[in-house]
Design a protein around this motif. Structure first.
Motif, short mmCIF file in Angstrom:
data_model
loop_
_atom_site.label_atom_id
_atom_site.label_comp_id
_atom_site.label_asym_id
_atom_site.label_seq_id
_atom_site.Cartn_x
_atom_site.Cartn_y
_atom_site.Cartn_z
N MET A 25 0.78 -1.27 0.13
CA MET A 25 0.06 0.04 0.05
C MET A 25 0.66 1.19 -0.28
O MET A 25 1.93 1.35 0.45
CB MET A 25 -0.82 0.10 1.30
N TYR A 26 0.48 2.35 -0.61
CA TYR A 26 1.19 3.44 -0.49
C TYR A 26 0.75 4.35 0.69
O TYR A 26 -0.63 4.14 1.19
CB TYR A 26 1.24 4.53 -1.87
N GLY A 27 1.11 5.59 0.98
CA GLY A 27 0.56 6.17 2.28
C GLY A 27 -0.88 6.80 2.40
O GLY A 27 -1.46 6.64 3.04
N TYR A 28 -1.18 7.30 1.37
CA TYR A 28 -2.36 7.97 1.09
C TYR A 28 -3.64 6.97 1.10
O TYR A 28 -4.36 6.95 1.79
CB TYR A 28 -2.66 8.84 -0.22
N GLU A 29 -2.99 5.78 0.78
CA GLU A 29 -3.96 4.68 0.55
C GLU A 29 -4.30 3.92 2.15
O GLU A 29 -5.43 3.78 2.30
CB GLU A 29 -3.39 3.61 -0.35
N ILE A 30 -3.17 4.19 2.59
CA ILE A 30 -3.30 3.53 4.23
C ILE A 30 -4.27 4.68 5.00
O ILE A 30 -5.16 4.22 5.73
CB ILE A 30 -1.93 3.42 4.92
N THR A 31 -4.14 5.82 4.81
CA THR A 31 -5.13 6.83 5.40
C THR A 31 -6.42 6.72 5.17
O THR A 31 -7.24 6.74 5.85
CB THR A 31 -4.67 8.33 5.19
N GLN A 32 -6.72 6.68 3.99
CA GLN A 32 -8.08 6.18 3.51
C GLN A 32 -8.56 5.03 3.88
O GLN A 32 -9.85 4.84 4.14
CB GLN A 32 -8.18 6.24 1.69
N LYS A 33 -7.92 3.92 3.85
CA LYS A 33 -8.33 2.45 4.55
C LYS A 33 -8.73 2.73 5.79
O LYS A 33 -9.70 1.99 6.20
CB LYS A 33 -7.26 1.51 4.35
N VAL A 34 -7.88 3.26 6.57
CA VAL A 34 -8.05 3.65 8.19
C VAL A 34 -9.64 4.55 8.13
O VAL A 34 -10.35 4.03 9.20
CB VAL A 34 -6.75 4.26 8.78
N LYS A 35 -9.72 5.49 7.46
CA LYS A 35 -10.85 6.05 7.44
C LYS A 35 -12.09 5.27 7.10
O LYS A 35 -12.98 5.65 7.99
CB LYS A 35 -10.67 7.48 6.34
N GLU A 36 -11.88 4.59 6.13
CA GLU A 36 -13.07 3.75 5.65
C GLU A 36 -13.41 2.43 6.69
O GLU A 36 -14.55 2.70 7.17
CB GLU A 36 -12.71 2.89 4.41
N VAL A 37 -12.37 1.82 7.27
CA VAL A 37 -12.60 1.00 7.97
C VAL A 37 -13.30 1.39 9.51
O VAL A 37 -14.05 1.08 10.30
CB VAL A 37 -11.30 0.11 8.50
N SER A 38 -12.77 2.58 9.88
CA SER A 38 -13.25 3.30 11.22
C SER A 38 -14.47 4.22 11.03
O SER A 38 -14.91 4.88 11.90
CB SER A 38 -12.27 4.19 11.90
N ALA A 39 -15.14 4.22 9.79
CA ALA A 39 -16.27 4.85 9.39
C ALA A 39 -16.04 6.40 9.83
O ALA A 39 -16.85 7.16 10.22
CB ALA A 39 -17.53 4.40 10.41
N GLY A 40 -14.98 6.84 9.61
CA GLY A 40 -14.34 8.29 9.64
C GLY A 40 -14.01 8.64 10.93
O GLY A 40 -13.64 9.84 11.10
N GLU A 41 -13.88 7.88 11.88
CA GLU A 41 -13.76 7.98 13.26
C GLU A 41 -12.18 8.21 13.60
O GLU A 41 -11.86 9.02 14.45
CB GLU A 41 -14.33 6.98 14.08
N VAL A 42 -11.27 7.69 12.69
CA VAL A 42 -9.87 7.57 12.92
C VAL A 42 -9.36 8.40 11.61
O VAL A 42 -9.59 7.64 10.51
CB VAL A 42 -9.24 6.51 13.09
N MET A 43 -8.68 9.29 11.79
CA MET A 43 -8.11 9.92 10.67
C MET A 43 -6.75 10.27 11.10
O MET A 43 -6.13 10.80 11.68
CB MET A 43 -8.71 11.42 10.39
N LEU A 44 -5.88 9.42 9.98
CA LEU A 44 -4.52 9.64 10.21
C LEU A 44 -3.84 10.78 9.43
O LEU A 44 -4.16 11.02 8.33
CB LEU A 44 -3.81 8.26 9.36
N THR A 45 -3.10 11.54 10.10
CA THR A 45 -2.45 12.57 9.21
C THR A 45 -1.01 12.35 8.92
O THR A 45 -0.46 11.14 9.42
CB THR A 45 -2.08 13.71 10.11
N GLU A 46 -0.50 12.92 7.85
CA GLU A 46 0.75 12.64 7.29
C GLU A 46 1.89 12.62 8.32
O GLU A 46 2.67 12.13 8.32
CB GLU A 46 1.15 13.64 6.26
#
Length: 112
Positions: A25-46
């Motif tokens: 996975m690439y970085g942005y993809e990781i952030t989006q997967k975390v957002k998706e799986v957590s229903a937007g509750e967890v937002m990873l920043t760069e």
């Protein structure tokens, strides 16, 4: 990462598990997967993600490859064999911690 400081201690485990489940996975993809799986509750920043990725890479748990996508370089992360083993131990540590936290906070019904 969102304002919840409890998540900071689990970021490496989250990254390793995502890479185990999704391959590279690439970085942005990781952030989006975390957002998706957590229903937007967890937002990873760069600012949280990339230092963790670099640390895991420095520890020999991740390897990187680069590709040109739409004229831009994209850096992909994947587990090394050592990283694959680390996922198992990190997941066991997380499960044990969650169980103890549930017991300490009395969130788990007592066994009778």
């Amino acid at each position: 990462m969102n304002a919840n400081p409890m998540l900071k201690g689990t970021l490496q485990t989250i990254i390793l598990k995502l890479l185990e489940d999704n391959g590279r996975m690439y970085g942005y993809e990781i952030t989006q997967k975390v957002k998706e799986v957590s229903a937007g509750e967890v937002m990873l920043t760069e600012g949280a993600l990339y230092p963790a990725l670099h640390k895991l890479e420095g520890e020999g748990l991740l390897q990187t490859t680069s590709e040109i996508v739409d004229g831009r370089a994209r850096k992909y992360y994947s587990l090394t064999p050592q990283g694959g083993k680390a996922v198992t131990s990190k997941m066991e540590e997380a499960r044990a911690f969650i169980e103890q936290l549930q017991n300490l906070l009395d969130l788990k019904p007592a066994i009778k």
